[in-house]
Design a protein around this motif. Structure first.
Motif, mmCIF file in Angstrom:
data_model
loop_
_atom_site.group_PDB
_atom_site.id
_atom_site.type_symbol
_atom_site.label_atom_id
_atom_site.label_comp_id
_atom_site.label_asym_id
_atom_site.label_seq_id
_atom_site.Cartn_x
_atom_site.Cartn_y
_atom_site.Cartn_z
ATOM 1 N N ALA A 147 -26.792 36.301 22.414
ATOM 2 C CA ALA A 147 -26.645 37.359 21.421
ATOM 3 C C ALA A 147 -25.202 37.839 21.349
ATOM 4 C CB ALA A 147 -27.579 38.522 21.761
ATOM 5 N N ALA A 148 -24.565 37.977 22.506
ATOM 6 C CA ALA A 148 -23.185 38.466 22.554
ATOM 7 C C ALA A 148 -22.220 37.521 21.850
ATOM 8 C CB ALA A 148 -22.757 38.662 24.010
ATOM 9 N N GLN A 149 -22.487 36.214 21.908
ATOM 10 C CA GLN A 149 -21.585 35.252 21.297
ATOM 11 C C GLN A 149 -21.866 35.016 19.818
ATOM 12 O OE1 GLN A 149 -18.776 34.168 22.783
ATOM 13 N NE2 GLN A 149 -19.475 35.659 24.306
ATOM 14 N N LEU A 150 -22.951 35.576 19.330
ATOM 15 C CA LEU A 150 -23.222 35.534 17.895
ATOM 16 C C LEU A 150 -22.740 36.790 17.189
ATOM 17 C CD1 LEU A 150 -26.854 34.064 17.847
ATOM 18 C CD2 LEU A 150 -24.716 32.871 17.300
ATOM 19 N N LEU A 151 -22.392 37.799 17.954
ATOM 20 C CA LEU A 151 -22.062 39.115 17.429
ATOM 21 C C LEU A 151 -20.939 39.071 16.392
ATOM 22 C CD1 LEU A 151 -22.848 42.145 17.903
ATOM 23 C CD2 LEU A 151 -20.956 42.238 19.538
ATOM 24 N N HIS A 152 -19.908 38.284 16.639
ATOM 25 C CA HIS A 152 -18.727 38.279 15.784
ATOM 26 C C HIS A 152 -18.749 37.163 14.734
ATOM 27 C CE1 HIS A 152 -17.880 35.364 18.916
ATOM 28 N NE2 HIS A 152 -16.833 34.919 18.266
#
Length: 254
Positions: A147-152
């Motif tokens: 999820a964190a790496q899809l955020l941006h």
């Protein structure tokens, strides 16, 4: 679409080793494509990904992300990519929601509570939003890292064994997410040992053997003639001696 991940003659040699970990590797992945990267343990898959992400420098060759040279323009290149290693490092004293907010800050994004909520929901973590990551299971840790790496909204997404720790439902959801991410124009670079999943999910597959690209093509191209991907993989990686060889190495039955 134009290539968003490019490797040109990438080579990595480690001191004290007689063989290059990765040797003269050239490939590209376009936006909208899911690329499967296969190989036995020690073939050089993780080393390749780390060079493409700018975590270790190549001995020779170059890599570009969304047109940015990873060594000459590291900030621009890294802003354009997302990377989830096989064992991601997480800040255990943060909650899941706080971790996503921190990652947004690191990518210099304006605070977007709705985006955070959507990603937590996407990975079935809404009810864990306010729980410390230290209490997360292995599968939940993998989900929050993804999820964190899809955020941006990365243009290139690198995943090293992303299904480790996920249950069957989680694996199916991950495949749905990766297809949707690719459909939005992202280039997905996926390292995995699960050959069946690679055959079903990936648009193209590369097989690495002893640091060199041994096979490259679509699943249909690689399996033409009615062969299974397992057979292609064994041929490309020099295979094994079969059941009789396994029995010999195990020794005679007492």
């Amino acid at each position: 679409m134009s290539p968003l991940i490019e490797a040109e003659n990438l080579t990595r040699r480690y001191a004290g080793s007689s063989r290059a970990a990765v040797e003269s590797l050239s490939l590209h992945v376009c936006g909208g494509e899911i690329f499967g990267f296969l190989g036995e343990n020690g073939a050089g898959k993780t080393t390749t990904i780390k060079m493409l992400c700018g975590l270790i420098p190549p001995t020779e060759g170059r890599a570009r992300i969304a047109g940015f040279d990873i060594e000459r323009e590291p900030l621009a290149a890294k802003k354009a990519l997302g990377y989830v290693p096989d064992n991601p490092y997480l800040y255990e004293k943060l909650t899941g929601g706080e971790f996503l907010e921190l990652m947004g800050d690191l990518y210099e994004m304006p605070r977007d509570p709705a985006r955070v909520s959507d990603l937590l929901s996407l990975f079935d973590l809404t009810d864990k939003r306010d729980d410390l990551i230290s209490g997360y299971s292995r599968g939940m840790r993998q989900k929050i890292a993804l999820a964190a790496q899809l955020l941006h909204h990365p243009k290139a997404l690198f995943l090293d064994e992303p299904t480790v720790g996920l249950d069957p439902k989680g694996v199916l959801r991950l495949h749905e997410i990766l297809r949707a991410v690719a459909a939005r124009g992202c280039a997905v670079f996926l390292s995995t040992h699960v050959l069946e999943a690679a055959a079903q999910l990936c648009d193209r597959i590369g097989i690495l053997h002893k640091g060199k690209l041994a096979a490259l093509g679509t699943p249909t191209e690689l399996t033409q003639g009615g062969r299974r991907l397992e057979e292609v993989f064994l041929e490309a990686t020099e295979g094994t001696g079969g059941d009789s060889e396994v029995a010999r190495l195990l020794g005679a039955t007492p």
